[in-house]
Design a protein around this motif. Structure first.
Motif, short mmCIF file in Angstrom:
data_model
loop_
_atom_site.label_atom_id
_atom_site.label_comp_id
_atom_site.label_asym_id
_atom_site.label_seq_id
_atom_site.Cartn_x
_atom_site.Cartn_y
_atom_site.Cartn_z
N GLY A 43 0.83 -1.20 0.00
CA GLY A 43 0.00 0.00 0.00
C GLY A 43 0.86 1.24 0.00
N PRO A 44 0.25 2.40 0.25
CA PRO A 44 1.00 3.65 0.17
C PRO A 44 2.02 3.85 1.29
N LEU A 45 1.81 3.19 2.43
CA LEU A 45 2.76 3.26 3.54
C LEU A 45 2.54 2.04 4.44
N PRO A 46 3.50 1.73 5.30
CA PRO A 46 3.36 0.53 6.13
C PRO A 46 2.27 0.70 7.18
N ALA A 47 1.58 -0.37 7.46
CA ALA A 47 0.56 -0.35 8.52
C ALA A 47 1.22 -0.46 9.89
N GLY A 48 0.52 0.07 10.89
CA GLY A 48 0.96 -0.13 12.26
C GLY A 48 1.46 1.09 12.99
N GLN A 423 -3.33 2.50 9.52
CA GLN A 423 -3.76 1.33 8.78
C GLN A 423 -2.96 1.12 7.50
N GLY A 424 -2.16 2.10 7.13
CA GLY A 424 -1.39 2.00 5.90
C GLY A 424 -2.23 2.09 4.64
N ARG A 425 -3.38 2.74 4.73
CA ARG A 425 -4.32 2.73 3.60
C ARG A 425 -4.25 3.99 2.74
N ALA A 426 -3.91 5.13 3.32
CA ALA A 426 -3.83 6.37 2.55
C ALA A 426 -3.00 7.38 3.34
#
Length: 466
Positions: A43-48, A423-426
């Protein structure tokens, strides 16, 4: 020469006749690690969030860390660290990574940057950068001529808008002395008042900009009541909304009151290359100096800034002499003097990637990228304006779109943005306008599609209903 038994071989160099052969297998490892890292990120960035990302980097390095007693070898080190970097990146090449004036670099520019790193010229003396200094001189004159219709227009390569703004204030101080007053709008980049502080000038005077741009009437009042020499700084592409100050009226006032004019066009300056959009910058060439930044709407790897001036003589205060770099007799014998081209000494050949991009794409190719990106921003604005769940602040001027969920308060909006990050979604930005907090989509990716924008809106729809 054969190394003695038990002796560790000396690592190969990037330059020289053997450099390319040494680099080639390492580049395969790097490219594989970039691919795997992007896949693992997903995704656009790592989650967490920050703690999770930091823990992943520590885990990738293991107990040996960054400085083990015995090296792990080039391929392992590249695999480990490049993978960790890619897996943990906020990747501006992802269409949902649209928070900042942080562009996805073109592949041709990144490839040229590799050559610059391999050869490692330093533009503080000609004997360290013979061809690189010639390329830089050609580049700076060519780009300055896009903004100034004068015989000796010139530009300096900088690390970005902040350094260019600081140099502009410094040059104005050298023209007028330490009593110089800097006038700027509240919409100006933070580096402008910071430059006044850094250079020991009186505190810069901030003028309110309730409509987002510098009001000529307020500027006239300030100029009429400001004693002594004055530098007015206007903005062509604000960081919060991409707005452009009214350039001709501001320049007229500077002429009337004898003030110098600097225009920070870090964001919007490259519109000069677009026949469709250059009229928005009418009057730009009336400034005593201009900030331009090609790691925004120029698609360059950081760093790629410029300070442009209408005459190279305006750069004379930067002249500096150090005998080991620009001895007087060497300069008199014809060796170019590079120290006056920057306040930095050691300096990368950032001109190479810019020059390569300009030659590869040409004026029409860059104009097409600029036009496409602006069109994408307008498409997003129309989608949001037509959607009952969102409020559009205003149609975009450049590529920045401000909006907010219709029924969200500021606290909810701030939490929504952070939730999407964790969430690493946007990756969306935030800014205040009209007394409220707004989400900010800064669209700099020319590959973003209408489908990507639909995905973004669907993602936000789902998040606002939770």
């Amino acid at each position: 020469m054969t190394a003695p038994p038990g002796h560790r071989a000396t690592p190969p160099l990037a330059g020289g006749p053997d450099g390319p052969a040494a680099l080639r297998p390492l580049l395969d490892t790097v490219l594989d690690a970039l691919t795997a890292g992007a896949h693992d990120r997903g995704g656009p960035l790592p989650a967490g969030g920050p703690d999770t990302v930091t823990a992943r980097v520590h885990a990738a390095l293991g107990d040996t860390g960054l400085l083990p007693a015995h090296g792990t070898g080039a391929h392992e080190a590249l695999r480990t660290l490049v993978h960790a970097l890619a897996a943990g990146a906020a990747d501006p090449a992802d269409p949902l990574c649209a928070a900042h004036l942080h562009c996805p670099p073109l592949a041709v520019a990144a490839a040229a940057d590799l050559a610059a790193s391999a050869l490692n010229p330093s533009l503080d003396s000609w004997d360290q950068a013979p061809a690189a200094s010639a390329v830089e001189a050609l580049l700076t004159r060519a780009l300055a001529a896009e903004f100034y219709d004068t015989p000796h227009a010139d530009a300096l390569v900088t690390t970005g808008g902040t350094e260019a703004n600081q140099l502009a204030v410094l040059l104005a101080r050298e023209r007028h002395g330490p009593a110089l007053t800097v006038l700027h709008g509240a919409n100006a980049h933070h580096s402008v008042p910071r430059a006044a502080w850094l250079l020991g000038l009186p505190p810069a005077t901030e003028l309110p900009t309730p409509t987002g741009t510098l009001d000529p009437a307020r500027l006239a009042e300030a100029l009429a009541t400001t004693p002594g020499p004055t530098l007015v700084t206007a903005t062509a592409g604000t960081t919060d909304a991409g707005l452009i100050d009214p350039i001709h009226p501001i320049a007229d006032l500077c002429d009337r009151y004898g003030a110098d004019l600097h225009i920070d066009a870090a964001y919007g300056g490259l519109l000069a290359l677009s026949p469709r959009h250059r009229d928005q910058l009418a009057g730009l060439g009336r400034a005593h100096s201009l900030t331009i930044d090609l790691h925004k709407l120029g698609w360059q790897p950081v760093a790629a800034g410029l300070l442009a001036v209408p005459d190279t003589a305006l750069l004379a205060p930067l002249a500096h002499q150090a005998d080991y770099l620009n001895a007087t007799d060497d300069t008199e014998a014809g060796l170019p003097d590079l120290l006056g081209r920057s306040l930095r000494t050691t300096r990368r050949p950032d001109a190479l990637k810019i020059a390569t991009t300009l030659r590869a794409l040409g004026r029409d190719g860059l104009a097409a990228l600029i036009d496409r990106t602006i069109d994408t921003a307008h498409h997003l604005a129309r989608l949001l304006d037509a959607h009952p769940g969102f409020e559009l602040h205003a149609p975009p001027t450049l590529t920045t779109v401000l909006f907010r969920p219709t029924h969200a308060d500021d606290d909810h909006l701030a939490t929504l943005r952070r939730t999407l990050l964790h969430q690493g979604r946007a990756v969306l930005g935030r800014t205040h306008a009209d007394g409220r907090l707004w989400l900010k989509a800064t669209l700099l990716n020319p590959h973003t599609t209408a489908g990507d924008l639909d995905t973004l809106i669907s993602l936000l729809e789902g998040s606002t209903h939770r």
